[in-house]
Design a protein around this motif. Sequence first.
Motif, PDB file in Angstrom:
ATOM      1  N   GLU A 128      18.320  10.478  44.273  1.00  0.00           N
ATOM      2  CA  GLU A 128      18.990  11.289  43.037  1.00  0.00           C
ATOM      3  C   GLU A 128      20.204  12.089  43.287  1.00  0.00           C
ATOM      4  O   GLU A 128      21.066  11.949  42.348  1.00  0.00           O
ATOM      5  CB  GLU A 128      17.866  12.108  42.546  1.00  0.00           C
ATOM      6  N   CYS A 129      20.104  12.570  44.262  1.00  0.00           N
ATOM      7  CA  CYS A 129      21.492  13.516  44.738  1.00  0.00           C
ATOM      8  C   CYS A 129      22.907  12.513  44.863  1.00  0.00           C
ATOM      9  O   CYS A 129      23.972  12.777  44.642  1.00  0.00           O
ATOM     10  CB  CYS A 129      21.370  14.346  46.040  1.00  0.00           C
ATOM     11  N   ALA A 130      22.478  11.352  45.295  1.00  0.00           N
ATOM     12  CA  ALA A 130      23.549  10.350  45.433  1.00  0.00           C
ATOM     13  C   ALA A 130      24.227   9.975  44.081  1.00  0.00           C
ATOM     14  O   ALA A 130      25.515   9.560  44.310  1.00  0.00           O
ATOM     15  CB  ALA A 130      23.350   9.018  46.186  1.00  0.00           C
ATOM     16  N   THR A 131      23.325  10.292  43.168  1.00  0.00           N
ATOM     17  CA  THR A 131      24.045  10.035  41.718  1.00  0.00           C
ATOM     18  C   THR A 131      24.988  10.951  41.029  1.00  0.00           C
ATOM     19  O   THR A 131      25.808  10.704  40.274  1.00  0.00           O
ATOM     20  CB  THR A 131      22.932   9.546  40.585  1.00  0.00           C
ATOM     21  N   PHE A 132      24.892  12.178  41.760  1.00  0.00           N
ATOM     22  CA  PHE A 132      25.782  13.160  41.253  1.00  0.00           C
ATOM     23  C   PHE A 132      27.098  13.165  42.096  1.00  0.00           C
ATOM     24  O   PHE A 132      27.884  14.061  41.624  1.00  0.00           O
ATOM     25  CB  PHE A 132      25.014  14.442  41.711  1.00  0.00           C
ATOM     26  N   LEU A 133      27.347  12.152  42.846  1.00  0.00           N
ATOM     27  CA  LEU A 133      28.720  12.220  43.639  1.00  0.00           C
ATOM     28  C   LEU A 133      29.699  12.083  42.475  1.00  0.00           C
ATOM     29  O   LEU A 133      31.057  12.692  42.883  1.00  0.00           O
ATOM     30  CB  LEU A 133      28.679  11.029  44.740  1.00  0.00           C
ATOM     31  N   ASP A 134      29.647  11.149  41.733  1.00  0.00           N
ATOM     32  CA  ASP A 134      30.663  11.030  40.734  1.00  0.00           C
ATOM     33  C   ASP A 134      30.871  12.189  39.643  1.00  0.00           C
ATOM     34  O   ASP A 134      31.826  12.013  38.938  1.00  0.00           O
ATOM     35  CB  ASP A 134      30.729   9.641  40.261  1.00  0.00           C
ATOM     36  N   ASP A 140      36.314  19.181  47.082  1.00  0.00           N
ATOM     37  CA  ASP A 140      35.685  19.957  47.924  1.00  0.00           C
ATOM     38  C   ASP A 140      34.257  19.912  47.539  1.00  0.00           C
ATOM     39  O   ASP A 140      33.434  19.903  48.552  1.00  0.00           O
ATOM     40  CB  ASP A 140      36.282  21.545  47.807  1.00  0.00           C
ATOM     41  N   ALA A 141      33.473  19.968  46.516  1.00  0.00           N
ATOM     42  CA  ALA A 141      32.534  20.129  45.884  1.00  0.00           C
ATOM     43  C   ALA A 141      31.726  18.712  46.480  1.00  0.00           C
ATOM     44  O   ALA A 141      30.788  18.666  46.946  1.00  0.00           O
ATOM     45  CB  ALA A 141      32.313  20.248  44.207  1.00  0.00           C
ATOM     46  N   LEU A 142      32.766  17.641  46.373  1.00  0.00           N
ATOM     47  CA  LEU A 142      32.322  16.310  46.737  1.00  0.00           C
ATOM     48  C   LEU A 142      31.969  16.111  48.166  1.00  0.00           C
ATOM     49  O   LEU A 142      30.877  15.674  48.564  1.00  0.00           O
ATOM     50  CB  LEU A 142      33.295  15.194  46.335  1.00  0.00           C
TER      51      LEU A 142
END
Length: 486
Positions: A128-134, A140-142
């Motif tokens: 689920e967290c991997a989907t937040f990358l974009d 910096d947050a990325l």
Amino acid sequence: MTASQEKGATPQKKKDDKTKEEKINEIIAEGGTVVKMEVDYSSTCDEKLPQAESLAKAGKLNDALDMLMSLEKQCRTGADTHSNGRVLVLAVRLCAEAGEWNMLNEKIVELTKRRSQLKGAVTKMVQECATFLDKTPNKDALLKLIETLRTVTTGKIYVENERARLTHRLAMIKEKDGELKEAATIMQELAVETYGSMERKEKVELILEQMRLCLATQDYIRTQIISKKISTKFFEDGQNDDLQLKFYEYMIEFGLHEQNYLEICKNYRAVYDTKTVQEDTEKKMVAMKNVVLFVVLAKYDNEQSDLIHRVKAEKILQDLPKYKQVLDKFTTSELINQDAFCQQFEQELRDGVQGSAPTQVFSRNEAGDARWKDMLTRIVEHNIRIMAKYYTRITLTRMAELLALPESKAEDCLSEMVVSGAVSAKTDRLEGIIDFSQQDQDPLENLNVWSNNTNKLMDLVMKTTHLINKEEMVHKTLGAGSSHHD
């Protein structure tokens, strides 16, 4: 039990076996252990998760997270993996939707470090967290989110695929920033060839990325090591032509650095045989031109000789008359005149003519000039081999004249070929005569022949002795019989 009942029981047994196999695969994917659920919290989650979402939307994110943390503990202690996964996924999603990226990173670390945390739930959370990358607001947050996820997935087999994808993403960011060496180092951490749960195609894609970055940093030794992790059998089904072409492109680049012309030729042959290139006439022509030029540039040996004759048999060469003539020159037992060869072929091979574009092999730059020089060296070597075939003795002056080279240069070329074993010759430097007649066999070979002959001789002696003894025994027996009769 009747026979019909017995027959009916067999498929059921097979079904049960299959279910066991599936369960074993699930256990392996989850890290080798399976936890039996003690309490089912599905109904509790159905009730409380919407409440937590409502609190978050109302701006009470901390209250929502407190509720979820309490529920997460219940699910974890009750070993309810499915419900625990739902709770973790919602917790990280609420943080991301609220734009609390620092809190998200903290929660990811906190949740994965909890005692007896369920592996299946962690896997769902990381996915689920991997989907937040974009969706991150800035670079910096990325980077912080990627680093957090990579930290919590370190050494965990059940999230190795997710870690590999995150590492690739980080390497691409580093490369974009111009930090090539760092990007290559990050990618080299991955040993994707050992990942059992990753699809083979994805493995090959990541290994190709490792090769590309190694070539970009001019780390040719590591490129060769990594290239051996890809089996060419993977490309045989014809479903991955894009990956196959990319792989051979990198291998050709590596071969050019190593100046291994025979391997480059083989790689271009593999490119020529791919379905994608066969369907494109222009690409097919370019691939065949490269095959011809690199097989000619390769040093002569049995393998090169066999390959050049197989290339010559290709029907496509009828549409490339000049390239076919180049092959004819090197496969015919006649001397090649260097000046005439350059006059006849240099224009088309290096600059191209109308209807026949040039390749990059002999382009007008330093590398192209070096390869053209190698081509002229191959002509000299071909001519020396032909002389060795037709002459038993020749003067150095005459040989230099036929090669159109100074005597010293001709002698150097001959010496190199003798050392490499391409020809057998002796030079009388005082008389200036070269003897191409067959030299005496190697001492070891002579010894082997002598030993073999000695063994044959001893076998004959033993056989003869045996026959003599046999005859003597027969005569003694006959003699004793006749005297007894008398």
